[in-house]
Write an enzyme that holds these catalytic residues in place. Structure first.
Site, mmCIF file in Angstrom:
data_model
loop_
_atom_site.group_PDB
_atom_site.id
_atom_site.type_symbol
_atom_site.label_atom_id
_atom_site.label_comp_id
_atom_site.label_asym_id
_atom_site.label_seq_id
_atom_site.Cartn_x
_atom_site.Cartn_y
_atom_site.Cartn_z
ATOM 1 N N GLY A 12 0.781 -1.243 0.000
ATOM 2 C CA GLY A 12 0.000 0.000 0.000
ATOM 3 C C GLY A 12 0.804 1.281 0.000
ATOM 4 N N SER A 13 2.024 1.236 -0.572
ATOM 5 C CA SER A 13 2.787 2.495 -0.593
ATOM 6 C C SER A 13 2.191 3.485 -1.602
ATOM 7 C CB SER A 13 4.274 2.249 -0.866
ATOM 8 O OG SER A 13 4.486 1.874 -2.199
ATOM 9 N N ASN A 14 1.647 2.984 -2.710
ATOM 10 C CA ASN A 14 0.959 3.894 -3.637
ATOM 11 C C ASN A 14 -0.318 4.440 -3.010
ATOM 12 O OD1 ASN A 14 2.213 4.286 -6.407
ATOM 13 N ND2 ASN A 14 2.476 2.078 -6.093
ATOM 14 N N HIS A 109 1.362 0.728 -13.176
ATOM 15 C CA HIS A 109 2.218 -0.421 -13.492
ATOM 16 C C HIS A 109 3.665 0.045 -13.512
ATOM 17 C CE1 HIS A 109 3.197 -4.358 -15.101
ATOM 18 N NE2 HIS A 109 3.985 -3.731 -15.966
ATOM 19 N N ALA A 173 9.165 7.134 -8.163
ATOM 20 C CA ALA A 173 8.507 7.827 -9.281
ATOM 21 C C ALA A 173 7.001 7.549 -9.287
ATOM 22 C CB ALA A 173 9.138 7.379 -10.595
HETATM 23 C C1 GAR Z 1 3.781 -1.195 -7.340
HETATM 24 O O1 GAR Z 1 5.109 -1.161 -7.811
HETATM 25 C C2 GAR Z 1 2.811 -1.262 -8.502
HETATM 26 O O2 GAR Z 1 3.226 -0.527 -9.623
HETATM 27 C C3 GAR Z 1 2.807 -2.737 -8.795
HETATM 28 O O3 GAR Z 1 2.812 -3.345 -7.535
HETATM 29 C C4 GAR Z 1 3.479 -2.494 -6.603
HETATM 30 C C5 GAR Z 1 2.554 -2.264 -5.425
HETATM 31 O O4 GAR Z 1 3.213 -1.586 -4.394
HETATM 32 N N1 GAR Z 1 1.664 -3.115 -9.588
HETATM 33 C C6 GAR Z 1 1.677 -4.039 -10.542
HETATM 34 O O5 GAR Z 1 2.683 -4.683 -10.818
HETATM 35 C C7 GAR Z 1 0.369 -4.246 -11.267
HETATM 36 N N2 GAR Z 1 0.572 -4.889 -12.530
HETATM 37 P P1 GAR Z 1 2.394 -0.879 -3.249
HETATM 38 O O6 GAR Z 1 1.453 -1.911 -2.652
HETATM 39 O O7 GAR Z 1 3.461 -0.457 -2.258
HETATM 40 O O8 GAR Z 1 1.666 0.291 -3.849
#
Ligand code: GAR
Length: 216
Positions: A12-14, A109, A173
């Site tokens: 869940g960092s995004n 992505h 980024a």
């Molecule tokens: C992120 O790098 C996102 O771009 C990727 O998973 C990670 C989730 O990180 N998504 C995909 O690969 C989808 N095809 P997060 O949970 O810390 O946001």
């Protein structure tokens, strides 16, 4: 104020970057619910700490993809969601779900799409010897990691990179890109024309990509 539902499966960092952006005064969108398909996703705590309602729709509780998607749809509709932001949501959604939310679902992505769709992106970028990679926010279509591109950031690959160091640089980024893309969409500044996204009537060629310089 556009009502956003965020879909997660993990860290869940995004989500955290979207929460921070939407709390800023004047931001044109608010997160009304965070839904995880995994009951133990750490990202659920990010939502709880921010006082955002959460829901778990555990894919293991549903006999078919369609049954899972129907419950997900019901949860989002009940919360009044107008736009979905998938943020590390690692389930493939059925065509019916995706079409029901057509042009109302974004995904992030960690590559410069259409290159490197799917999993293990950073390993494959390094194996290929690419000098530049990046991340993409796009509208979701039934085929995985496909759909009209809203915004991208280019990120350099540097000597000595491992999949982990590259993932960290791309993630930094991502955290800048997703709030920016959400703002553009929520302000109504994006239009899908022939499966390409035009922003405020600017021709595609005039939209400069964002670029994050190498870390020293
Ligand atoms: C992120 O790098 C996102 O771009 C990727 O998973 C990670 C989730 O990180 N998504 C995909 O690969 C989808 N095809 P997060 O949970 O810390 O946001």
């Amino acid at each position: 104020m556009m009502k956003v539902g965020v879909l997660i499966s993990g860290r869940g960092s995004n989500l955290r970057s979207l929460v921070a952006a939407t709390k800023e005064p004047g931001f044109p969108a608010a997160i009304v619910i965070v839904v995880s398909n995994k009951p133990d996703a750490p990202g659920l705590d990010v939502a709880r700490a921010a006082g955002i309602p959460t829901a778990v729709v555990n894919h293991k509780d549903y006999p078919t993809r369609e049954a899972f998607d129907a419950e997900l749809d019901a949860v989002l509709c009940r919360a009044g969601v107008e736009l979905i932001c998938s943020a590390g949501f690692m389930r493939i959604l059925s065509e019916g779900f995706v079409e029901a939310w057509r042009d109302r679902q974004l995904n992030i992505h960690p590559s410069l799409l259409p290159a490197f769709k799917g999993l293990h992106v950073h390993e494959r970028v390094l194996e290929t010897g690419c000098r530049i990679t990046g991340c993409t926010v796009h509208f979701v279509r039934p085929a995985m990691d496909e759909g009209p591109i809203v915004a991208q950031v280019a990120v350099p690959v540097v000597p000595g990179d491992t999949p982990e160091t590259l993932a960290d640089r791309v993630l930094e980024a991502e955290h800048k890109l997703y709030p920016l893309a959400l703002r553009l969409v929520a302000e109504g500044r994006t239009r899908i024309v022939g499966e390409r996204v035009e922003i405020d009537g600017l021709p595609l060629e005039a939209q400069a990509p964002l670029f994050v310089p190498p870390v020293s």
